[in-house]
Scaffold this active site. Structure first.
Site, mmCIF file in Angstrom:
data_model
loop_
_atom_site.group_PDB
_atom_site.id
_atom_site.type_symbol
_atom_site.label_atom_id
_atom_site.label_comp_id
_atom_site.label_asym_id
_atom_site.label_seq_id
_atom_site.Cartn_x
_atom_site.Cartn_y
_atom_site.Cartn_z
ATOM 1 N N ARG A 1 0.819 -1.215 0.000
ATOM 2 C CA ARG A 1 0.000 0.000 0.000
ATOM 3 C C ARG A 1 0.853 1.266 0.000
ATOM 4 N NH1 ARG A 1 -5.127 -1.382 4.006
ATOM 5 N NH2 ARG A 1 -5.853 -3.211 2.850
ATOM 6 N N ASP B 1 -15.438 9.250 8.618
ATOM 7 C CA ASP B 1 -14.390 8.245 8.472
ATOM 8 C C ASP B 1 -13.050 8.963 8.588
ATOM 9 O OD1 ASP B 1 -14.452 5.156 7.353
ATOM 10 O OD2 ASP B 1 -12.555 6.158 6.941
#
Length: 307
Positions: free
Chosen positions: A65, A177
């Site tokens: 990632r 979020d």
């Protein structure tokens, strides 16, 4: 202030480590790998910032990632990226992007459907009855780990259905979020058509729009539904939340499993502070409040009500 403290501690640690000399990056199958020291520093920062535990077994996932950020910044290796973070004071500028790429964002419409049955059959009718005999105000629901918005829009659908039965009832969904990337997707309300398969057919007809181009595999939530949901960035690790304190319902599902016990308790206490007396808290089916002293009592499977 807490964010600045975390960044300062990370930078101070980086400065202390800088004198030890950085190890050359190791290369496996053409890909550079994180050294043990860099992985430990990254894992410590991610835990302090987001509460997420990153054990060594996740190193390959983290490397994959982070390579997205290496490419985006025009760097040559993970080693160069870590030097930028910890030696060149790049952490403060990079923290949001770093958290965006390492967070896991799994979401589905009507995930754990029993919760939406409880919401439909029990919770919302009780709130509707209360609103009839007291001051009318919107039903306030918080989706505290909204990801790309499937949970928030599912809640909005259920609220809209209740409003069809009780026209005087209105509702608002606050969806937050930590990841800015998924919030951008959520605000658009556009999803692959396969993703809305769990939505009951009558709700799909009312709340989901197909593209005029029938070859498109995308759908969008109707404007009325999108207007019910307010999206914003919020870190559950913050010492306080910029959120109303008289919420009727809080959904915080399948998030606590990424936290250690002390972090779980701290987050849950803050969530409860934002619930009105009698308000409902929904957790993931694999999560429990066992052993925690909190002002809530069981009201269903992974559902609790504030005392």
């Amino acid at each position: 202030m807490r964010r600045a403290g975390i960044v300062s501690r990370a930078l101070a640690k980086a400065s202390a480590d800088a004198g030890t000399g950085a190890a050359e990056p190791s290369w496996v199958d053409g890909h550079d790998r994180l050294g043990a020291r860099d992985f430990q520093r990254l894992a410590a920062f991610i835990h302090d910032y987001s509460g997420i535990k990153v054990p060594p077994s996740k190193s390959t996932m983290i490397e994959g990632r982070l390579r997205k950020r290496v490419r985006a910044l025009g760097m040559r290796s993970l080693d160069e990226y870590c030097k930028y973070l910890f030696n060149d004071q790049g952490l403060a500028a990079e923290e949001v992007h770093l958290i965006d790429v390492v967070t896991t964002n799994k979401t589905e419409f009507f995930r754990e459907p029993e919760h939406f049955r409880i919401l439909t059959d029990s919770v919302l009718p009780q709130i509707a009855a209360e609103r009839r005999i007291s001051v009318r105000s919107p039903v306030k629901v918080w989706s505290a780990a909204a990801s790309t918005g499937a949970e928030a829009y599912t809640i909005a659908m259920v609220l809209a259905e209740q409003q069809r039965r009780t026209p005087e009832l209105s509702g608002v969904v606050y969806a937050t979020d930590i990841c800015t990337e998924v919030l951008g997707t959520a605000q658009g309300g556009i999803f692959p058509v396969e993703m809305v398969t769990p939505v009951p057919p009558e709700m799909r007809t009312r709340y989901v729009m197909r593209a005029k181009d029938r070859s498109s595999r995308l759908v969008r939530m109707v404007p009325e539904l999108r207007a019910m949901v307010q999206f914003g960035r919020l870190n559950l690790m913050d010492a306080s939340y910029a959120m109303e304190r008289d919420l009727d319902i809080v959904f915080c599902r399948n998030v606590l499993i990424y936290f250690d016990k002390p972090t779980q308790l701290a987050v849950l206490r803050r969530l409860c502070d934002h619930l009105r007396p009698g308000g409902w808290l929904f957790l993931g089916h694999s999560e429990t409040l066992s052993g925690f002293d909190l002002p809530v009592r069981p009201a269903g499977t992974a559902v609790y009500r504030r005392s």
